[in-house]
Scaffold this motif. Structure first.
Motif: not given
Lengths: 138, 151
Positions: B1-24
Motif C-alpha cells: 500500500m503506497t498510495d500517497p493520497q491515502l497515506l496523507r489521509r491516514l496521517l490526518r488520523a494520526q495527527d488527530r490522535i496526537d492533538a487529542a489523545s485523551h479523547e475516545d
C-alpha cells in the motif's frame, strides 16, 4: 553574508499545490522557478530572510528512479520527513490568520518553557512547528 | 500500500490522535477523518505506521502522562484522568506494561535527572521520549505472567 546555507529543499507531491500553499497562504515569495524539461527548480523565500531559500521539489526523474521516488512520496505523505521550524513573533495571531485561510493545523498554540508553539502541515504532509520564542530581557 | 493520497489521509488520523489523545478514538471516528471505510482503516493504518491505531493511541497517552509526571505536580489520579483513562487501576497497569515502571517511579526518576531540555522544541523532546511500544500490551502482560510463573 556570502557564506552559509543557501537552499534547503523539501519534497512535495505537487509543485503548483506547494507554491499556492507557501506563497499564497504562508506569505513566502518565489525566488526561482525554472523548468528544464520535466524538471522544475522551484525555491521560495521568507520575506524577512533574503539569504535563505526553501526548495520545493518533487522526487522523480531525472534525479531519482521511479521506485525511489514512490518511496519518498510515501514517506512525505506519512509525515516521516524531518521537523521544520518557522519562527514567528506572534504564534497565536499567526495561527488564527492561517487557520482562517485553511492551513491544516495539527496542534493549537501551546505555552511551553516560556515559548508558544503550534503545529501545521503543508498539503504534502511536511510537518512544521511554528514557534514564538520567549522574549529575552536585556 | 503506497498510495500517497491515502497515506496523507491516514496521517490526518494520526495527527488527530496526537492533538487529542485523551479523547475516545473508535475506529469509526478515525476512519471518517481518513475518509476510509471502517473495514479497511485499522489494517491500512497499521501498514502505514507499523502499529495498530489503538496501540498508537496508548503510546501517545503514556507519552503525555510521562510528560505530566515529569513537568507538573499534578496528582497521579488527575494525570490518569487528564490523559484519557477511566480508572486509575487501568492507567497504572497499562503504564507499567508499556514503560516497565510505575507512574510514581517515573516521576521520581525524572525529577532526579536534571534535564536541560529547554533548548530543544518540546514537540521534538516528546517524540524522542515516545514509548517504544512494539509489542502488544496484552502480549507484554502474558510474557510477564509466564516469567513469573517460570521463576
Amino acid at each position: 553574508m556570502s557564506q552559509g546555507v543557501g537552499v534547503v529543499g523539501l519534497y512535495v507531491r505537487d509543485q503548483d499545490e506547494a507554491l499556492a500553499f507557501y506563497v499564497g497562504k504562508l506569505g513566502f515569495r518565489v525566488h526561482t522557478d525554472v523548468r528544464n524539461g520535466d524538471h522544475r527548480w522551484l525555491t521560495v523565500q521568507h520575506p524577512e530572510q533574503p539569504s535563505f531559500q526553501l526548495g520545493l521539489f518533487t522526487p522523480g526523474p531525472p534525479v531519482l528512479d521511479a521506485a525511489t521516488a514512490q518511496a519518498l512520496r510515501a514517506m512525505v505523505a506519512k509525515g516521516a520527513m524531518p521537523p521544520l521550524v518557522l519562527d514567528v513573533d506572534d504564534c497565536r495571531g499567526t495561527y488564527e490568520r492561517l487557520r482562517a485561510i485553511g492551513v491544516e493545523f495539527t496542534q493549537e498554540p501551546t505555552d511551553r518553557y516560556g515559548n508558544v508553539d503550534a503545529g501545521f502541515r503543508d498539503p504534502s504532509g511536511n510537518g512544521w512547528k511554528m514557534i514564538q520564542a520567549q522574549k529575552r530581557s536585556h | 500500500m503506497t498510495d500517497p493520497q491515502l497515506l496523507r489521509r491516514l496521517l490526518r488520523a494520526q495527527d488527530r490522535i496526537d492533538a487529542a489523545s485523551h479523547e475516545d478514538w473508535p475506529v469509526r471516528r478515525l476512519a471518517q477523518v481518513s475518509a476510509v471505510s471502517e473495514a479497511h482503516f485499522a489494517r491500512s493504518f497499521r501498514r502505514a505506521f507499523g502499529i495498530p491505531p489503538h496501540r498508537y493511541l496508548l503510546t501517545r497517552r503514556i507519552e503525555r502522562a510521562t510528560a505530566l509526571l515529569r513537568d507538573t505536580d499534578l496528582p497521579i489520579t488527575e494525570i490518569a484522568f487528564q490523559t484519557g483513562w477511566q480508572s486509575l487501576g487501568t492507567f497504572g497497569r497499562t503504564f507499567r506494561d508499556v514503560t516497565g515502571e510505575s507512574p510514581g517511579a517515573v516521576r521520581m526518576r525524572a525529577r532526579a535527572a536534571a534535564h536541560q531540555l529547554g533548548r530543544v522544541p518540546a514537540c521534538i523532546v516528546s517524540a524522542a521520549h515516545r514509548a517504544d511500544l512494539v509489542t502488544a500490551v496484552s502480549e507484554k502482560r502474558r510474557r510477564a505472567t509466564s516469567d513469573t510463573t517460570n521463576s
